[in-house]
Design a protein around this motif. Structure first.
Motif, PDB file in Angstrom:
ATOM      1  N   THR A  94      26.268  84.208  78.233  1.00  0.00           N
ATOM      2  CA  THR A  94      25.986  84.770  79.555  1.00  0.00           C
ATOM      3  C   THR A  94      26.937  84.215  80.610  1.00  0.00           C
ATOM      4  O   THR A  94      27.331  84.914  81.547  1.00  0.00           O
ATOM      5  CB  THR A  94      24.528  84.495  79.946  1.00  0.00           C
ATOM      6  N   ALA A 138      28.256  88.044  80.261  1.00  0.00           N
ATOM      7  CA  ALA A 138      27.003  88.467  80.889  1.00  0.00           C
ATOM      8  C   ALA A 138      26.716  89.941  80.622  1.00  0.00           C
ATOM      9  O   ALA A 138      25.560  90.347  80.449  1.00  0.00           O
ATOM     10  CB  ALA A 138      27.049  88.198  82.392  1.00  0.00           C
ATOM     11  N   GLU A 196      15.300  85.578  77.981  1.00  0.00           N
ATOM     12  CA  GLU A 196      16.140  84.603  78.662  1.00  0.00           C
ATOM     13  C   GLU A 196      15.702  83.207  78.224  1.00  0.00           C
ATOM     14  O   GLU A 196      14.554  82.819  78.435  1.00  0.00           O
ATOM     15  CB  GLU A 196      16.042  84.767  80.171  1.00  0.00           C
ATOM     16  N   THR A 226      25.398  90.168  76.902  1.00  0.00           N
ATOM     17  CA  THR A 226      24.006  89.763  76.708  1.00  0.00           C
ATOM     18  C   THR A 226      23.040  90.729  77.401  1.00  0.00           C
ATOM     19  O   THR A 226      21.955  90.988  76.885  1.00  0.00           O
ATOM     20  CB  THR A 226      23.775  88.328  77.213  1.00  0.00           C
ATOM     21  N   THR A 227      23.449  91.286  78.535  1.00  0.00           N
ATOM     22  CA  THR A 227      22.610  92.286  79.206  1.00  0.00           C
ATOM     23  C   THR A 227      22.428  93.513  78.326  1.00  0.00           C
ATOM     24  O   THR A 227      21.314  94.050  78.193  1.00  0.00           O
ATOM     25  CB  THR A 227      23.222  92.690  80.549  1.00  0.00           C
TER      26      THR A 227
END
Length: 231
Positions: free
Chosen positions: A182, A131, A158, A134-135
């Motif tokens: 994620t 996560a 997203e 991907t952030t």
């Protein structure tokens, strides 16, 4: 043992992929490649560390992941399970005895300590959950959008459908792998020879804006790997 490098080609499930090798014989370290931009920022230093390790009589391999680096496999067709499987195949094909991961590469070592695969000791440095990866990629894409005069928000990147394609930080990935990354967590270390590096080994190259190298970090990696693999 010479620190000279050479490439071999092996079928890693989705196609034939390059594996960079240094040294030969056992012990042999499988270096898991970090994902996406982190690979570009760390690769030169990892190669320097491989040379230093070979000079100590320890072999190492650094495979390409399907869809990344020099791979001819379309990234949009890849799944997280494909990457993990490819690393296990590379380990088996090349006779790896140990596995090392830095940052996002630690997402790939899950299968090296289970009932279906021989138990390989795992080494980790600064592991990062999916996560967070991907952030960071979304934030980098949004910053690029802003610089180009385009308005965007997180929701634009997203995925709604698994088969949808997403352009993110210079990569075309599927909604499926975006969702998988994620949700991906770091598997707990459970082997008695597994090792998590505490503290800093050198410059955090993954935080730099451009790819670079660090002789300090390369030497520290080789020192840590050699001590761990021969204890």
């Amino acid at each position: 043992m010479s620190g000279a490098l050479h490439y071999i080609l092996r079928d890693c499930g989705l196609g034939r992929e390059q594996i960079l090798c240094a040294g030969e014989g056992e012990p042999c370290l499988l270096i898991l490649p970090p994902l996406f931009d982190e690979m570009h920022k760390l690769r030169r230093t990892l190669v320097m560390a491989m040379r230093a390790l070979a000079d100590r009589g320890i072999a190492s391999i650094l495979p390409d992941l399907p869809g990344l680096n020099e791979s001819q496999t379309p990234l949009s067709q890849c799944h997280l399970s494909d990457w993990r499987s490819a690393m296990r195949i590379a380990a088996d094909e090349c006779g790896a005895t140990h596995v090392a991961g830095i940052r996002s590469a630690c997402l790939l070592d899950e299968g090296f300590f289970d009932d279906e695969f021989r138990h390989l000791p795992r080494w980790r440095y600064a592991p990062m959950v999916g996560a967070r990866l991907t952030t960071q990629m979304i934030r980098a894409q949004m910053a690029g959008d802003k610089a180009a005069g385009r308005a965007s928000k997180r929701e634009d990147y997203e995925p709604v459908e698994d088969h949808a394609s997403i352009q993110l930080s210079g990569y075309t990935i599927s909604g499926a792998i975006m969702t998988q990354l994620t949700a991906a967590t770091i598997a707990p270390l459970s082997g008695k020879h597994d090792h998590l590096v505490e503290g800093s080994l050198g410059p955090a190259l993954w935080l730099r804006a451009e790819p670079g190298e660090s002789a300090e970090l390369a030497q520290a990696l080789a020192d840590s790997w050699a001590k761990w693999m021969t204890q």
